[in-house]
Write an enzyme that holds these catalytic residues in place. Sequence first.
Site, short mmCIF file in Angstrom:
data_model
loop_
_atom_site.label_atom_id
_atom_site.label_comp_id
_atom_site.label_asym_id
_atom_site.label_seq_id
_atom_site.Cartn_x
_atom_site.Cartn_y
_atom_site.Cartn_z
N GLY A 31 -0.93 -8.86 -12.71
CA GLY A 31 -1.79 -9.62 -11.81
C GLY A 31 -1.15 -10.92 -11.37
O GLY A 31 0.06 -11.11 -11.50
N LEU A 33 -0.83 -11.73 -8.28
CA LEU A 33 0.12 -11.02 -7.43
C LEU A 33 0.67 -11.90 -6.32
O LEU A 33 -0.02 -12.76 -5.78
CB LEU A 33 -0.56 -9.78 -6.82
CG LEU A 33 -1.10 -8.77 -7.83
CD1 LEU A 33 -1.63 -7.54 -7.11
CD2 LEU A 33 -0.06 -8.37 -8.87
N HIS A 34 1.93 -11.65 -5.99
CA HIS A 34 2.60 -12.32 -4.88
C HIS A 34 3.33 -11.25 -4.07
O HIS A 34 3.24 -10.04 -4.38
CB HIS A 34 3.56 -13.39 -5.42
CG HIS A 34 4.46 -12.90 -6.51
ND1 HIS A 34 5.43 -11.96 -6.31
CD2 HIS A 34 4.49 -13.20 -7.84
CE1 HIS A 34 6.05 -11.70 -7.45
NE2 HIS A 34 5.50 -12.43 -8.41
N GLY A 36 6.31 -10.32 -4.02
CA GLY A 36 7.22 -9.48 -4.81
C GLY A 36 6.49 -8.25 -5.34
O GLY A 36 6.97 -7.12 -5.20
N HIS A 37 5.33 -8.47 -5.92
CA HIS A 37 4.52 -7.33 -6.40
C HIS A 37 4.15 -6.41 -5.24
O HIS A 37 4.25 -5.18 -5.34
CB HIS A 37 3.21 -7.82 -7.03
CG HIS A 37 3.36 -8.63 -8.27
ND1 HIS A 37 3.07 -9.97 -8.32
CD2 HIS A 37 3.75 -8.29 -9.53
CE1 HIS A 37 3.25 -10.42 -9.54
NE2 HIS A 37 3.67 -9.43 -10.31
N LYS A 149 13.78 -8.10 -10.35
CA LYS A 149 13.54 -9.46 -10.84
C LYS A 149 13.61 -9.48 -12.37
O LYS A 149 14.14 -10.39 -12.98
CB LYS A 149 12.17 -9.92 -10.34
CG LYS A 149 11.54 -11.08 -11.08
CD LYS A 149 12.20 -12.38 -10.71
CE LYS A 149 11.48 -13.60 -11.19
NZ LYS A 149 10.99 -13.60 -12.54
N MET A 184 10.32 -15.04 -6.44
CA MET A 184 8.86 -15.12 -6.62
C MET A 184 8.49 -14.71 -8.03
O MET A 184 9.08 -13.78 -8.59
CB MET A 184 8.16 -14.21 -5.62
CG MET A 184 8.25 -14.74 -4.22
SD MET A 184 7.18 -13.79 -3.11
CE MET A 184 7.56 -14.63 -1.59
N SER A 186 4.84 -14.96 -10.86
CA SER A 186 3.49 -15.47 -11.14
C SER A 186 3.58 -16.82 -11.84
O SER A 186 2.71 -17.68 -11.68
CB SER A 186 2.73 -14.49 -12.03
OG SER A 186 2.73 -13.21 -11.44
#
Length: 286
Positions: A31, A33-34, A36-37, A149, A184, A186
């Site tokens: 979670g 989330l950005h 990247g996710h 990542k 990126m 979290s």
Amino acid sequence: MQIIHTTKQAREFVWNLRRNDSTVGLVPTMGALHDGHLSLVQASGRRCDHTVATIFVNPTQFAPGEDLQKYPRTLDADIAGLRSAGADAVFIPDQDQIYPPGCSTFVKPPDVAETLEGEFRPTHFQGVCTIVLKLFHLLPTTHAFFGEKDFQQLCVIQAMVRDLDVDIEIVPCPIVRDPDGLAMSSRNRYLNDRQRQRALCLSAALRQAEQAYLGGEQNPKTIENQMRSILSGDDQNNGVDSIDYAAVVDSKTLQPISDLDQPAVALIAARVGSTRLIDNRVLCAR
Ligand code: AMP
């Protein structure tokens, strides 16, 4: 987009999608989330007929004293992001669904888990392997998407799937960065403006590593020293507060190498304030 909370619903949902030989991609996340996710969800959308994401802050991959309690939780925004990225469903289990009382079996991680993160977070990959294998069973998808990542995590999961004959295709996805180069994460939310500026020296050090490599540098130690020097900052104190590792290693085994005549990867873990950041760059063959 379906929101699923129970393990029973989760399994049924995936098996239903898989009728007619459809492919289904899994995107496990914690979670907050950005983009990247969401790039993993989009990659799954391009590759598979359906996509299921998961949001679960997995307690077993955090050691005592790490940031489990304060890990950012942004569920409403996460659901909106997954919906707009095209996920068919998101599985959001409670802790008790995943680790019911009495649950005491864990996966012993493969050898590639022992260096780097394994040295600094000795129980981390046991928690990662256990949750990922459980998710593969609960959501029996054909594919699973993981970001480069977390390069070592990707190697660990590929090794686990190979060693335990898990019938799933692991799809690596490139690192998504902010325009200024910061990978990126979290955990970037923990950084104040000044710290975020200082965090840029991770990507700067990795760019330097790549330039040195492309310029013909053969000695991994030289590149490691250059990375450490950038991470340490200048007189205005633009560096990180501490370095866990800044390493150039074999990109398959993650073991040290004596020269750069084989596929290699540069990896960094460092702290800015109390925030621990990781980043890496694969040093491509010339
Ligand atoms: P996490 O929520 O941190 O467990 O990450 C979930 C998945 O998203 C993992 O496969 C990560 O490698 C991936 N991921 C996290 N940040 C990025 C990024 N900046 N670019 C690409 N993938 C990422």
